[in-house]
Design a protein around this motif. Structure first.
Motif, PDB file in Angstrom:
ATOM      1  N   GLY A  67       0.814  -1.209   0.000  1.00  0.00           N
ATOM      2  CA  GLY A  67       0.000   0.000   0.000  1.00  0.00           C
ATOM      3  C   GLY A  67       0.847   1.258   0.000  1.00  0.00           C
ATOM      4  N   LYS A  68       2.067   1.140   0.508  1.00  0.00           N
ATOM      5  CA  LYS A  68       3.035   2.239   0.498  1.00  0.00           C
ATOM      6  C   LYS A  68       4.330   1.738  -0.133  1.00  0.00           C
ATOM      7  N   ASN A  69       5.128   2.701  -0.585  1.00  0.00           N
ATOM      8  CA  ASN A  69       6.422   2.328  -1.129  1.00  0.00           C
ATOM      9  C   ASN A  69       7.260   1.652  -0.049  1.00  0.00           C
ATOM     10  N   LEU A  70       7.955   0.593  -0.432  1.00  0.00           N
ATOM     11  CA  LEU A  70       8.726  -0.186   0.527  1.00  0.00           C
ATOM     12  C   LEU A  70       9.776   0.653   1.242  1.00  0.00           C
ATOM     13  N   TRP A  71      10.345   1.617   0.541  1.00  0.00           N
ATOM     14  CA  TRP A  71      11.443   2.388   1.117  1.00  0.00           C
ATOM     15  C   TRP A  71      10.963   3.435   2.118  1.00  0.00           C
ATOM     16  N   THR A  72       9.640   3.608   2.260  1.00  0.00           N
ATOM     17  CA  THR A  72       9.143   4.506   3.306  1.00  0.00           C
ATOM     18  C   THR A  72       9.399   3.946   4.697  1.00  0.00           C
ATOM     19  N   ALA A  73       9.808   2.675   4.764  1.00  0.00           N
ATOM     20  CA  ALA A  73      10.142   2.081   6.061  1.00  0.00           C
ATOM     21  C   ALA A  73      11.290   2.830   6.723  1.00  0.00           C
ATOM     22  N   PHE A  74      12.151   3.469   5.913  1.00  0.00           N
ATOM     23  CA  PHE A  74      13.292   4.190   6.469  1.00  0.00           C
ATOM     24  C   PHE A  74      12.893   5.558   7.024  1.00  0.00           C
ATOM     25  N   GLY A  75      11.641   5.946   6.840  1.00  0.00           N
ATOM     26  CA  GLY A  75      11.201   7.242   7.327  1.00  0.00           C
ATOM     27  C   GLY A  75      10.158   7.155   8.419  1.00  0.00           C
ATOM     28  N   SER A  76       9.990   5.974   8.998  1.00  0.00           N
ATOM     29  CA  SER A  76       8.967   5.812  10.025  1.00  0.00           C
ATOM     30  C   SER A  76       9.407   4.780  11.056  1.00  0.00           C
ATOM     31  N   GLY A  77       8.742   4.818  12.208  1.00  0.00           N
ATOM     32  CA  GLY A  77       9.021   3.859  13.266  1.00  0.00           C
ATOM     33  C   GLY A  77       8.278   2.561  13.038  1.00  0.00           C
ATOM     34  N   VAL A  78       8.508   1.603  13.937  1.00  0.00           N
ATOM     35  CA  VAL A  78       7.924   0.276  13.781  1.00  0.00           C
ATOM     36  C   VAL A  78       6.401   0.308  13.794  1.00  0.00           C
ATOM     37  N   TRP A  79       5.815   1.122  14.687  1.00  0.00           N
ATOM     38  CA  TRP A  79       4.363   1.119  14.842  1.00  0.00           C
ATOM     39  C   TRP A  79       3.698   2.351  14.249  1.00  0.00           C
ATOM     40  N   GLU A  80       4.412   3.096  13.447  1.00  0.00           N
ATOM     41  CA  GLU A  80       3.836   4.328  12.913  1.00  0.00           C
ATOM     42  C   GLU A  80       2.692   4.055  11.945  1.00  0.00           C
ATOM     43  N   PHE A  81       2.662   2.884  11.321  1.00  0.00           N
ATOM     44  CA  PHE A  81       1.560   2.569  10.410  1.00  0.00           C
ATOM     45  C   PHE A  81       0.239   2.421  11.161  1.00  0.00           C
ATOM     46  N   LEU A  82       0.303   2.260  12.502  1.00  0.00           N
ATOM     47  CA  LEU A  82      -0.897   2.237  13.333  1.00  0.00           C
ATOM     48  C   LEU A  82      -1.114   3.578  14.015  1.00  0.00           C
ATOM     49  N   HIS A  83      -0.398   4.605  13.507  1.00  0.00           N
ATOM     50  CA  HIS A  83      -0.506   5.974  14.037  1.00  0.00           C
ATOM     51  C   HIS A  83      -0.048   6.058  15.491  1.00  0.00           C
ATOM     52  N   TYR A  84       0.939   5.235  15.824  1.00  0.00           N
ATOM     53  CA  TYR A  84       1.525   5.281  17.157  1.00  0.00           C
ATOM     54  C   TYR A  84       3.009   5.579  17.004  1.00  0.00           C
ATOM     55  N   ARG A  85       3.449   6.630  17.642  1.00  0.00           N
ATOM     56  CA  ARG A  85       4.847   7.045  17.550  1.00  0.00           C
ATOM     57  C   ARG A  85       5.619   6.450  18.720  1.00  0.00           C
ATOM     58  N   GLY A  86       6.382   5.416  18.441  1.00  0.00           N
ATOM     59  CA  GLY A  86       7.203   4.783  19.461  1.00  0.00           C
ATOM     60  C   GLY A  86       8.664   5.148  19.255  1.00  0.00           C
ATOM     61  N   ASN A  87       9.526   4.458  19.947  1.00  0.00           N
ATOM     62  CA  ASN A  87      10.960   4.738  19.841  1.00  0.00           C
ATOM     63  C   ASN A  87      11.707   3.594  19.168  1.00  0.00           C
ATOM     64  N   TYR A  88      10.994   2.756  18.417  1.00  0.00           N
ATOM     65  CA  TYR A  88      11.621   1.661  17.683  1.00  0.00           C
ATOM     66  C   TYR A  88      11.805   2.050  16.222  1.00  0.00           C
ATOM     67  N   PHE A  89      13.054   2.001  15.766  1.00  0.00           N
ATOM     68  CA  PHE A  89      13.365   2.298  14.362  1.00  0.00           C
ATOM     69  C   PHE A  89      14.108   1.093  13.798  1.00  0.00           C
ATOM     70  N   ARG A  90      13.379   0.252  13.054  1.00  0.00           N
ATOM     71  CA  ARG A  90      13.927  -1.001  12.540  1.00  0.00           C
ATOM     72  C   ARG A  90      13.524  -1.199  11.079  1.00  0.00           C
ATOM     73  N   PRO A  91      13.960  -0.329  10.188  1.00  0.00           N
ATOM     74  CA  PRO A  91      13.479  -0.384   8.805  1.00  0.00           C
ATOM     75  C   PRO A  91      13.839  -1.660   8.059  1.00  0.00           C
ATOM     76  N   LEU A  92      14.987  -2.264   8.354  1.00  0.00           N
ATOM     77  CA  LEU A  92      15.353  -3.480   7.631  1.00  0.00           C
ATOM     78  C   LEU A  92      14.352  -4.605   7.880  1.00  0.00           C
ATOM     79  N   GLN A  93      13.742  -4.597   9.044  1.00  0.00           N
ATOM     80  CA  GLN A  93      12.721  -5.596   9.349  1.00  0.00           C
ATOM     81  C   GLN A  93      11.591  -5.536   8.322  1.00  0.00           C
ATOM     82  N   PHE A  94      11.082  -4.337   8.058  1.00  0.00           N
ATOM     83  CA  PHE A  94       9.954  -4.207   7.140  1.00  0.00           C
ATOM     84  C   PHE A  94      10.379  -4.330   5.688  1.00  0.00           C
ATOM     85  N   VAL A  95      11.620  -3.962   5.377  1.00  0.00           N
ATOM     86  CA  VAL A  95      12.117  -4.153   4.010  1.00  0.00           C
ATOM     87  C   VAL A  95      12.165  -5.641   3.682  1.00  0.00           C
ATOM     88  N   ILE A  96      12.671  -6.431   4.609  1.00  0.00           N
ATOM     89  CA  ILE A  96      12.725  -7.886   4.391  1.00  0.00           C
ATOM     90  C   ILE A  96      11.319  -8.462   4.337  1.00  0.00           C
TER      91      ILE A  96
END
Length: 237
Positions: A67-96
């Protein structure tokens, strides 16, 4: 009677240099055996489904499902897709996850295979690192250490739970970096240092605890220096 000249004593085995058996055609077999053991122990998870966080992070995540470009994972946190701003930044997880989802769809089996394969790889890497660090000890010591790592139940959550990919992948980065650093005698060239920088960056983009890889480099360098000093002292005494 003339006194016999004092000869240098042989250094303790722990300081023996690592000498891989490059001429053996079967040198790769121990690594395959340990990896196969690790995969077999956790193969019972392959037919499990998506559970808890897996369902959110994979099935309900537009970064993963397309639904979104895969590389947007590098511009958001782990739970930001649920509109929750946490302190986890793990973009490689979502890229894989994204590549896996695009290749295999919403099927949990390939994701579990990936987790088991990464654990098998980590077990083989640990064996390689142990053989290098414990080169003066009997080979069985390294095999026992790697086998214990492969089968230990402490890894159950990390290997069986797809959402724990950052834990397993961060271990891959750390073991790969340390193994290369040890193979380079803690003195990498400029090109090799750039490779270590890339590995360190991958660890940081995988999980926050990846930051400890750099202190591990320094710790190994100090340990190697201490061993070298002990080697010289023993040789001269």
């Amino acid at each position: 009677m003339l006194a016999q000249p004092k000869t240098a004593r042989s250094p303790a085995p722990v300081f023996a240099p690592y000498q891989p058996d490059a001429h053996s055609r079967h040198a790769w077999m121990p690594f395959c055996a340990v990896g196969a053991l690790a995969f077999a122990v956790y193969a019972n998870s392959l037919h499990s489904g998506f559970i808890t966080d897996d369902q959110f992070q994979i099935l309900s995540n537009p970064v993963v499902t397309g639904g979104k470009n895969l590389w947007t994972a590098f511009g958001s946190g782990v739970w930001e897709f649920l509109h929750y701003r946490g302190n986890y930044f793990r973009p490689l997880q979502f890229v894989i996850y994204g590549f896996m989802y695009r290749a295999f769809g919403a099927h949990a089996f390939p994701f579990h295979v990936l987790m088991a394969l990464l654990h098998a790889l980590n077990s083989a890497l640990l064996l390689a690192l142990a053989r290098r660090l414990l080169s003066g000890a009997p080979a069985a010591v390294s095999y026992v250490a790697a086998s214990l790592f492969a089968v230990h139940p402490i890894h159950t959550e990390a290997v069986n739970w797809i959402a724990a990919l950052p834990d397993v992948l961060a271990t891959t980065c750390a073991l790969t970096g340390l193994l290369l650093f040890a193979a380079q005698n803690a003195a990498p060239t400029v090109a090799e240092a750039l490779l270590h920088a890339a590995i360190y960056l991958a660890a940081l983009l995988t999980k926050e605890t990846g930051v400890v890889l750099l202190p591990l480099y320094f710790a190994y360098q100090r340990l190697r220096g201490a061993r070298a000093n002990a080697f010289m002292y023993r040789a001269m005494s």
